[in-house]
Every structure is written in C-alpha cells, then in structure tokens.
Design a protein around this motif. Structure first.
Motif, short mmCIF file in Angstrom:
data_model
loop_
_atom_site.label_atom_id
_atom_site.label_comp_id
_atom_site.label_asym_id
_atom_site.label_seq_id
_atom_site.Cartn_x
_atom_site.Cartn_y
_atom_site.Cartn_z
N LYS A 60 43.01 24.74 -15.62
CA LYS A 60 43.88 24.39 -14.50
C LYS A 60 45.33 24.79 -14.77
O LYS A 60 46.04 25.22 -13.86
N GLU A 61 45.75 24.65 -16.03
CA GLU A 61 47.11 25.04 -16.39
C GLU A 61 47.27 26.56 -16.29
O GLU A 61 48.28 27.05 -15.79
N GLU A 63 45.49 28.67 -14.47
CA GLU A 63 45.38 29.12 -13.09
C GLU A 63 46.66 28.91 -12.29
O GLU A 63 46.93 29.62 -11.32
N LYS A 64 47.47 27.94 -12.70
CA LYS A 64 48.73 27.68 -12.03
C LYS A 64 49.83 28.65 -12.45
O LYS A 64 50.86 28.76 -11.78
N SER A 65 49.61 29.35 -13.55
CA SER A 65 50.64 30.22 -14.10
C SER A 65 50.74 31.53 -13.33
O SER A 65 49.74 32.17 -13.01
N GLU A 66 51.95 31.95 -13.05
CA GLU A 66 52.18 33.24 -12.37
C GLU A 66 51.91 34.41 -13.32
O GLU A 66 51.84 35.56 -12.90
N TYR A 69 46.01 36.28 -13.97
CA TYR A 69 45.18 36.83 -12.91
C TYR A 69 45.89 37.89 -12.06
O TYR A 69 47.10 37.89 -11.92
#
Length: 203
Positions: A60-61, A63-66, A69
């Motif tokens: 979750k941490e 996936e929140k990072s710019e 991905y």
C-alpha cells in the motif's frame, strides 16, 4: 577475465512492460571476476530502491508513491517500473525495463537504453563490481535475460542487462535487497521440501 554463468528463476512478465500473464523463466548472469576496492556504503542508499521507495515497504505504501509503476524518465531514456514483494508482502525488488522492440533495434535503441542505465548507475556508484560487454544478439534466448553488470551497495544489489520476450528485446535492470531475496529463496526451498515429504506417502 573469465565469465561466470549463474542461473536463477524469475517472473519475466513483471520486468517487461505490456505483459498480461507471468512466465517463469531462467536468467543468465554473465559477469567478469575483476576485484575492485570495497565501496563505501551510505546506509540511506543501501535501503533505497529508487526515489522514496525503500526495501521492506508494504504494498500500500509503494502503490501510493509517485516513484512506482508506469513509465519514468531516467537519464536519456524512458523505462517501465514494476515491483516484486516477498511472501510477507514486503517490497523486495524494483524491476526497470526499457521499451520492447524487435531485433532491428538491437544495436541501436535497445543498446542505447542499456548503456544509459549503466551510465546513470555508474555516475552514482562508480564502475560496476562485475561487468561484461553488451550481450551479442546471437547469445539471446527466448524468455531469458543476460545481465552483464552488477553493483553491490551493502545489502542492495543492482544488475543491468538485456532481455527477450516474444521475439522482442529490451534493456532491463533489477534493484533488490539481498537479505529479502535470500530469505524468500530459503522460504521457497523449505516449502518445496515440505511438499515432497507430504507427497511421498501417496506412493
């Protein structure tokens, strides 16, 4: 100089952009054995995969990072980022892949993506601990990556090479925690041993 070949398993689809289903394949790492002075390791660099991505972070941490991905610009190239996690859900490996292209681009765009990655990492950490030449096209096999460069920064390992997927080719880098990687390998080996013991009494 002599060449060392190391075979490991990996999920190819997580490294190449545009993949829809994972494929288990082998990886050949061909590097030289030149001994270089021990690198001075910064603790912050050792724990960092890229940007604000740190090994051990929860999904979750990450996936929140710019910094995770999709496509990112690195030096003069553009690359696709994806992540791998261990069985405990901890971020353990960053997979970076250049655009996949057909064989006609092997000695042009793909080669440029490859050397661009090497230049950026070398600018930060100096010459690779182990290095070889750009892989010959004739040495490429379907579903394989040939890694030619390797850096060890404390617990962090960076490898750079060229891969093949479905008759297309791409420059590729893996950045991972050796501790988390080793622990996951041991866990899988123990799980396999347990399955063998469970199955033996069926015969």
């Amino acid at each position: 100089m002599f060449r060392v070949s190391i075979i490991v398993l990996f999920i190819l689809a997580s490294c190449a952009p545009g993949s829809t289903s994972p494929e288990t394949s082998g990886t050949s790492i061909e590097v030289d054995s030149t001994v270089r002075p021990k690198r001075i390791v910064d603790t912050a660099d050792e724990k960092k995969a890229y940007g604000n991505l740190r090994f051990g972070m929860k999904a979750k941490e990450v996936e929140k990072s710019e910094d995770m991905y999709g496509f990112h610009n690195i030096g003069a190239g553009r690359y696709y980022f994806s992540a791998e996690y261990d069985s405990a859900g901890r971020f353990s490996k960053l997979l970076i892949s250049g655009m996949t292209r057909n064989a006609s681009y092997y000695d042009t765009d793909i080669k440029n993506d490859y050397f661009n990655l090497i230049s950026v990492i070398s600018e930060k950490y100096g010459p690779a601990d182990k290095a070889d030449t750009y892989p010959n096209f004739s040495s490429m096999n379907p579903g394989y990556i040939i890694f030619s460069h390797l850096w060890t920064i404390g617990d962090k390992v960076i490898t750079i090479g060229v891969g093949e997927k479905e008759a297309e080719y791409y420059a590729c880098a893996w950045i991972y925690s050796q501790t988390l990687e080793d622990a996951e390998t041991l866990r899988q080996a123990n799980a396999d041993t347990k399955k063998i013991k469970q199955e033996k009494d069926k015969f």
